[in-house]
Design a protein around this motif. Structure first.
Motif, PDB file in Angstrom:
ATOM      1  N   THR A  64      27.029 -32.375  -7.436  1.00  0.00           N
ATOM      2  CA  THR A  64      28.264 -31.916  -6.795  1.00  0.00           C
ATOM      3  C   THR A  64      27.989 -30.767  -5.843  1.00  0.00           C
ATOM      4  N   SER A  65      27.117 -29.866  -6.222  1.00  0.00           N
ATOM      5  CA  SER A  65      26.805 -28.728  -5.357  1.00  0.00           C
ATOM      6  C   SER A  65      26.147 -29.182  -4.057  1.00  0.00           C
ATOM      7  N   LEU A  66      25.291 -30.195  -4.139  1.00  0.00           N
ATOM      8  CA  LEU A  66      24.652 -30.716  -2.925  1.00  0.00           C
ATOM      9  C   LEU A  66      25.675 -31.311  -1.962  1.00  0.00           C
ATOM     10  N   MET A  67      26.711 -31.953  -2.504  1.00  0.00           N
ATOM     11  CA  MET A  67      27.704 -32.588  -1.646  1.00  0.00           C
ATOM     12  C   MET A  67      28.810 -31.628  -1.224  1.00  0.00           C
ATOM     13  N   LEU A  72      25.931 -32.583   1.946  1.00  0.00           N
ATOM     14  CA  LEU A  72      25.126 -33.800   2.012  1.00  0.00           C
ATOM     15  C   LEU A  72      26.013 -35.015   1.771  1.00  0.00           C
ATOM     16  N   ARG A  73      25.761 -36.059   2.528  1.00  0.00           N
ATOM     17  CA  ARG A  73      26.434 -37.326   2.284  1.00  0.00           C
ATOM     18  C   ARG A  73      25.904 -37.914   0.975  1.00  0.00           C
ATOM     19  N   GLN A  74      26.683 -38.810   0.396  1.00  0.00           N
ATOM     20  CA  GLN A  74      26.305 -39.372  -0.900  1.00  0.00           C
ATOM     21  C   GLN A  74      24.906 -39.983  -0.845  1.00  0.00           C
ATOM     22  N   PHE A  75      24.621 -40.779   0.198  1.00  0.00           N
ATOM     23  CA  PHE A  75      23.320 -41.455   0.243  1.00  0.00           C
ATOM     24  C   PHE A  75      22.185 -40.458   0.474  1.00  0.00           C
ATOM     25  N   GLU A  76      22.467 -39.351   1.163  1.00  0.00           N
ATOM     26  CA  GLU A  76      21.436 -38.331   1.386  1.00  0.00           C
ATOM     27  C   GLU A  76      21.065 -37.654   0.073  1.00  0.00           C
ATOM     28  N   ALA A  77      22.063 -37.376  -0.756  1.00  0.00           N
ATOM     29  CA  ALA A  77      21.803 -36.738  -2.055  1.00  0.00           C
ATOM     30  C   ALA A  77      21.092 -37.704  -3.004  1.00  0.00           C
ATOM     31  N   ARG A  78      21.509 -38.974  -2.985  1.00  0.00           N
ATOM     32  CA  ARG A  78      20.915 -39.957  -3.896  1.00  0.00           C
ATOM     33  C   ARG A  78      19.438 -40.188  -3.613  1.00  0.00           C
ATOM     34  N   GLN A  79      19.038 -40.128  -2.350  1.00  0.00           N
ATOM     35  CA  GLN A  79      17.669 -40.466  -1.959  1.00  0.00           C
ATOM     36  C   GLN A  79      16.696 -39.296  -2.116  1.00  0.00           C
ATOM     37  N   PHE A 171      34.168 -34.661  -0.921  1.00  0.00           N
ATOM     38  CA  PHE A 171      33.379 -33.436  -1.042  1.00  0.00           C
ATOM     39  C   PHE A 171      32.904 -32.958   0.332  1.00  0.00           C
ATOM     40  N   ARG A 172      32.438 -33.897   1.133  1.00  0.00           N
ATOM     41  CA  ARG A 172      31.952 -33.519   2.473  1.00  0.00           C
ATOM     42  C   ARG A 172      33.116 -33.051   3.350  1.00  0.00           C
ATOM     43  N   HIS A 173      34.236 -33.719   3.230  1.00  0.00           N
ATOM     44  CA  HIS A 173      35.418 -33.296   3.987  1.00  0.00           C
ATOM     45  C   HIS A 173      35.797 -31.866   3.603  1.00  0.00           C
ATOM     46  N   TYR A 174      35.791 -31.580   2.302  1.00  0.00           N
ATOM     47  CA  TYR A 174      36.087 -30.218   1.826  1.00  0.00           C
ATOM     48  C   TYR A 174      35.085 -29.215   2.396  1.00  0.00           C
ATOM     49  N   TYR A 175      33.823 -29.601   2.379  1.00  0.00           N
ATOM     50  CA  TYR A 175      32.755 -28.716   2.864  1.00  0.00           C
ATOM     51  C   TYR A 175      32.964 -28.348   4.329  1.00  0.00           C
TER      52      TYR A 175
END
Length: 222
Positions: A64-67, A72-79, A171-175
């Motif tokens: 959650t902190s990464l996003m 970070l986008r979901q796929f960026e964090a997952r990879q 999460f990214r929108h909030y960021y």
């Protein structure tokens, strides 16, 4: 419809590319179909996660902190792999390939994220990917599993926090909305952290951010 017509033209089924002849039919608005998380909703998420114990709690706090805190986008964090994370230096970073890029990018992260990631790694000891699949640790967690963590109607984080109609992309929108507040609408500074290729989408975010406060001023005046 646009993709179908283009493929039909390429395959020779149509004698002309109808998407060029009727461009006005395929115009879309730049915007978001779902709203991002609000400040109040993020506070509820963090309150829930901070009190969530065990492996799930540690993993979800780091993810959650990464996003939400780094955008970070979901796929960026997952990879992300373990080798992509550097949290012990004076300037902690993560390295990943961003959307639309071919080369990896070294991205500075905040102290909070740099604290949560080692807490998760040291205890749960993933071996290759930072967030491995539960069924195959040699692979990253799947998009579906990631969404389920948050959006499962019964056990997901959003349901536990009484949040509805929001997606993981919230999460990214909030960021980005938070960045616009922190930097007082300075699109150039926000763009460096959000990694958008142009200012177009940032203007959409900023318009949405300022719309509510603008209406408050109008209501007060009139």
């Amino acid at each position: 419809a646009k993709a179908l017509l283009k493929e039909a033209y390429r395959a020779g089924i149509l004698s002309q590319d109808l998407t060029l002849k009727h461009k006005e039919l395929f115009k879309t608005k730049r915007g978001h179909k779902k709203d991002g998380l609000t400040k109040d909703e993020m506070q509820r998420v963090w309150h829930y996660l901070d009190n969530l114990s065990g492996t799930t709690g540690r993993k979800l706090r780091a993810l959650t902190s990464l996003m939400a805190n780094e955008g970070l986008r979901q796929f960026e964090a997952r990879q992300l792999r373990l080798s992509d994370v550097e949290t012990k230096s004076d300037t902690p970073t993560v390295t990943f390939i961003s959307k639309g890029d071919d080369d990896s990018e070294v991205f500075p992260i905040t102290r909070k994220t740099a604290k949560l990631i080692p807490e998760y790694i040291d205890t749960d000891q993933p071996t290759e990917y930072l967030f491995p699949s539960a069924t195959d640790p040699s692979q990253p967690v799947s998009p579906r599993a990631t969404r389920t963590y948050y959006t499962c109607s019964k056990y997901g984080v959003f349901a536990r926090c009484d949040i509805s109609g929001k997606s993981v992309h919230g999460f990214r929108h909030y960021y980005i909305t938070t960045l616009l507040d922190i930097f007082n609408g300075d699109l150039a500074k926000v763009r460096r952290r959000s990694r958008h290729k142009s200012f177009d989408m940032l203007i959409v975010y900023d318009d949405a951010r300022t719309a509510a406060s603008d209406m408050e001023r109008l209501n007060e005046f009139f």
